[in-house]
Design an enzyme around this catalytic site. Structure first.
Site, PDB file in Angstrom:
ATOM      1  N   ALA A  78       0.717  14.952  -1.387  1.00  0.00           N
ATOM      2  CA  ALA A  78       0.887  15.211   0.043  1.00  0.00           C
ATOM      3  C   ALA A  78      -0.248  16.026   0.637  1.00  0.00           C
ATOM      4  O   ALA A  78      -0.070  16.689   1.660  1.00  0.00           O
ATOM      5  CB  ALA A  78       2.220  15.924   0.281  1.00  0.00           C
TER       6      ALA A  78
ATOM      7  N   GLY B 138       7.482  24.477  13.226  1.00  0.00           N
ATOM      8  CA  GLY B 138       8.860  24.955  13.158  1.00  0.00           C
ATOM      9  C   GLY B 138       9.652  24.479  11.964  1.00  0.00           C
ATOM     10  O   GLY B 138      10.868  24.709  11.900  1.00  0.00           O
TER      11      GLY B 138
ATOM     12  N   TYR C 298      -4.201  -0.570 -12.096  1.00  0.00           N
ATOM     13  CA  TYR C 298      -3.375  -0.102 -10.973  1.00  0.00           C
ATOM     14  C   TYR C 298      -2.143  -0.986 -10.813  1.00  0.00           C
ATOM     15  O   TYR C 298      -1.025  -0.485 -10.628  1.00  0.00           O
ATOM     16  CB  TYR C 298      -4.226  -0.113  -9.698  1.00  0.00           C
ATOM     17  CG  TYR C 298      -3.504   0.326  -8.449  1.00  0.00           C
ATOM     18  CD1 TYR C 298      -3.274   1.677  -8.193  1.00  0.00           C
ATOM     19  CD2 TYR C 298      -3.075  -0.606  -7.504  1.00  0.00           C
ATOM     20  CE1 TYR C 298      -2.627   2.081  -7.032  1.00  0.00           C
ATOM     21  CE2 TYR C 298      -2.432  -0.202  -6.343  1.00  0.00           C
ATOM     22  CZ  TYR C 298      -2.208   1.137  -6.113  1.00  0.00           C
ATOM     23  OH  TYR C 298      -1.571   1.531  -4.965  1.00  0.00           O
TER      24      TYR C 298
ATOM     25  N   ALA D  67      -0.657  -2.815 -13.073  1.00  0.00           N
ATOM     26  CA  ALA D  67       0.262  -2.587 -14.192  1.00  0.00           C
ATOM     27  C   ALA D  67       1.052  -1.294 -13.993  1.00  0.00           C
ATOM     28  O   ALA D  67       2.258  -1.233 -14.254  1.00  0.00           O
ATOM     29  CB  ALA D  67      -0.516  -2.538 -15.509  1.00  0.00           C
TER      30      ALA D  67
ATOM     31  N   LYS E 235       1.754   0.257 -11.101  1.00  0.00           N
ATOM     32  CA  LYS E 235       2.704   0.153  -9.988  1.00  0.00           C
ATOM     33  C   LYS E 235       3.881  -0.759 -10.344  1.00  0.00           C
ATOM     34  O   LYS E 235       5.013  -0.505  -9.925  1.00  0.00           O
ATOM     35  CB  LYS E 235       1.984  -0.345  -8.735  1.00  0.00           C
ATOM     36  CG  LYS E 235       1.009   0.672  -8.155  1.00  0.00           C
ATOM     37  CD  LYS E 235       1.718   1.956  -7.723  1.00  0.00           C
ATOM     38  CE  LYS E 235       0.798   2.906  -6.978  1.00  0.00           C
ATOM     39  NZ  LYS E 235       1.490   4.121  -6.507  1.00  0.00           N
TER      40      LYS E 235
ATOM     41  N   ILE F 214      -1.958  -0.289   4.496  1.00  0.00           N
ATOM     42  CA  ILE F 214      -1.563   0.853   5.305  1.00  0.00           C
ATOM     43  C   ILE F 214      -2.822   1.618   5.731  1.00  0.00           C
ATOM     44  O   ILE F 214      -3.697   1.907   4.907  1.00  0.00           O
ATOM     45  CB  ILE F 214      -0.623   1.797   4.528  1.00  0.00           C
ATOM     46  CG1 ILE F 214       0.585   1.015   3.983  1.00  0.00           C
ATOM     47  CG2 ILE F 214      -0.172   2.942   5.416  1.00  0.00           C
ATOM     48  CD1 ILE F 214       1.459   0.373   5.037  1.00  0.00           C
TER      49      ILE F 214
END
Length: 265
Positions: free
Chosen positions: A19, A60, A169, A171, A173, A202
């Site tokens: 993240a 917040g 990659y 394999a 995933k 994306i």
């Protein structure tokens, strides 16, 4: 704003890995879960994740940023314990870490002959082992409430489709999907659901020009957004998704179901 009970994550703690990027799926997911009431722990390999946590706090939301190498079992155990201690509990895990990071910029792409054993192992460590290690460390906490949630961020690559020059990659995933289904069966007795999302093209900071061009020939004529993937994840970790487990939710604008690629005449 009063949230419907099916979406309300108030009082819950979520851990989102991978993240650190300001425009990635991980941070978008953390922002969505925080907006639904969860306290959010963001994890990444560099201290930029602390900046992401401060951004959420400034808006917040309750957030904590933790730095760690998620391929190291001892580091993972400490990080998960720190997340649970901060929140007083751990209810949600989103395994988003993988593909590439600022500390490991090599995508490890290549066809089979170009993929050495070392590159193969490194790709699996980054894209599959991280999810295994974090989930294994988190399970004792997730089982406590009887309604724990795990989401694996897989990909259409490997899980749904194939892509040139991405054998390791793909394999890894595809392996995430197998891990998802196996865990879903084992953990149902504890009330823990385990699902996966499979994003297509994306538009994140790591998207290449070629990938952006591929997004233009999807049925929608564009790449998806990190927020659109995050919204799918938010549903899967919600109270309303308690009877959904072992599933793969494809978020690709219909690209994987399209037979015709030529433009209509």
């Amino acid at each position: 704003m009063v949230l419907p009970p099916s979406l309300d994550l108030s009082g819950r703690t979520a851990l989102v890995t991978g993240a650190g990027s300001p425009n990635g799926i991980g941070f978008a997911t953390a922002r969505h879960l925080g907006a639904l009431g969860a306290g959010v722990v963001l994890a990444a390999t560099t201290n930029r994740v602390e900046d992401r946590a401060r951004e959420l706090e400034d808006s917040g939301l309750e957030a904590l940023g933790l730095v760690g190498d998620l391929t190291d079992p001892e580091v993972v155990a400490d990080l998960v314990d720190a997340a649970a201690e901060w929140g007083g509990r751990l209810d949600v895990l989103v395994n988003n870490a993988g593909m590439v990071s600022t500390s490991q910029p090599d995508y490890l792409e290549g066809d089979l002959t170009a993929t050495t054993p070392d590159r193969w192992s490194e790709s699996l460590r980054r894209n599959l082992d991280t999810a295994f290690l974090v989930t294994r460390a988190a399970l004792p906490h997730l089982r406590v409430s009887g309604s724990g949630r795990v989401v694996m961020v897989a990909s259409v690559t490997g899980a749904v489709m194939g892509m040139r020059g991405e054998v390791a990659y793909a394999a890894a995933k595809a392996g995430l999907v197998g891990l998802t289904r196996a865990l879903a069966v084992d953990e149902a007795v504890h009330g823990v659901t385990v699902n996966a999302v499979a994003p297509g093209w994306i538009a994140t900071g790591s998207q290449t020009d070629d990938e952006a061009a591929e997004g233009l020939v999807t049925p929608g004529g564009r790449s998806g957004t990190a927020d659109e993937v995050a919204a799918a994840i938010a549903y899967l970790v919600s109270p309303g998704a308690g009877y959904t487990t072992g599933q793969v939710l494809v978020v690709d604008g219909g690209n994987s179901i399209t037979e015709e690629r030529a433009l209509p005449r």
